[in-house]
Design an enzyme around this catalytic site. Sequence first.
Site, mmCIF file in Angstrom:
data_model
loop_
_atom_site.group_PDB
_atom_site.id
_atom_site.type_symbol
_atom_site.label_atom_id
_atom_site.label_comp_id
_atom_site.label_asym_id
_atom_site.label_seq_id
_atom_site.Cartn_x
_atom_site.Cartn_y
_atom_site.Cartn_z
ATOM 1 N N ASN A 10 11.071 18.962 15.482
ATOM 2 C CA ASN A 10 9.663 19.330 15.551
ATOM 3 C C ASN A 10 9.036 18.659 16.779
ATOM 4 O OD1 ASN A 10 6.808 19.359 15.202
ATOM 5 N ND2 ASN A 10 7.043 19.654 13.003
ATOM 6 N N ASP A 70 9.539 11.829 6.924
ATOM 7 C CA ASP A 70 9.401 13.013 6.086
ATOM 8 C C ASP A 70 7.970 12.968 5.597
ATOM 9 O OD1 ASP A 70 10.531 15.386 4.982
ATOM 10 O OD2 ASP A 70 10.370 14.462 3.011
#
Length: 199
Positions: A10, A70
């Site tokens: 990402n 996360d």
Amino acid sequence: MKKIIAATKNKNKVIEFERILSPLGYKVLSQSDAGIELEVGETGETFEQNAYLKAAAIFQASGVAVIADDSGLEVDYIDKAPGVYSARFCGKDTPYSVKNAAILEKLKEAPEERRTARFVCAICYINPKGDVIKINKTCEGKIAHTQKGINGFGYDPIFIPVNGSKTTAEMNEQEKDAVSHRGKALRSLAEELELRLDF
């Protein structure tokens, strides 16, 4: 500068990592920059487990310092969904405009006091010796009634931090970093790294 590989594909996350850690002398590389095309399954039941799984896999492949996170959105009205499934909510490749619209639809009957939500971020850092630092931070807030803003990414257009009036997608980088779950977690990590010189 010390090199850290960000265990993510990402690009937006890599930019946030770099923005906060580079002033402390850390050069953040993406997996692609490091030539690691490993896809790590997020099979953990918690954000913390998934962050560790990603960090450990990339560390094993590279042998250099690794940072992984996360993160996701917990919406109280829908039993803290999407939670650890935030990236896979409505399908992994579904545009976030559609995911955000789906959450707004689920909350269309929710009274204002029940629109509470939070962004959660679990960070795992592994140094070149294999030592581990784990950090968890949240950003409390509520779900907006419409999608607003063009900055940020993911669920930013529907999330308003507590005591705020703007979604995180309406904030500039400095405003977002000051209150965001990832900003808080990265600053805590930076403090740990400054204190623990052997890291």
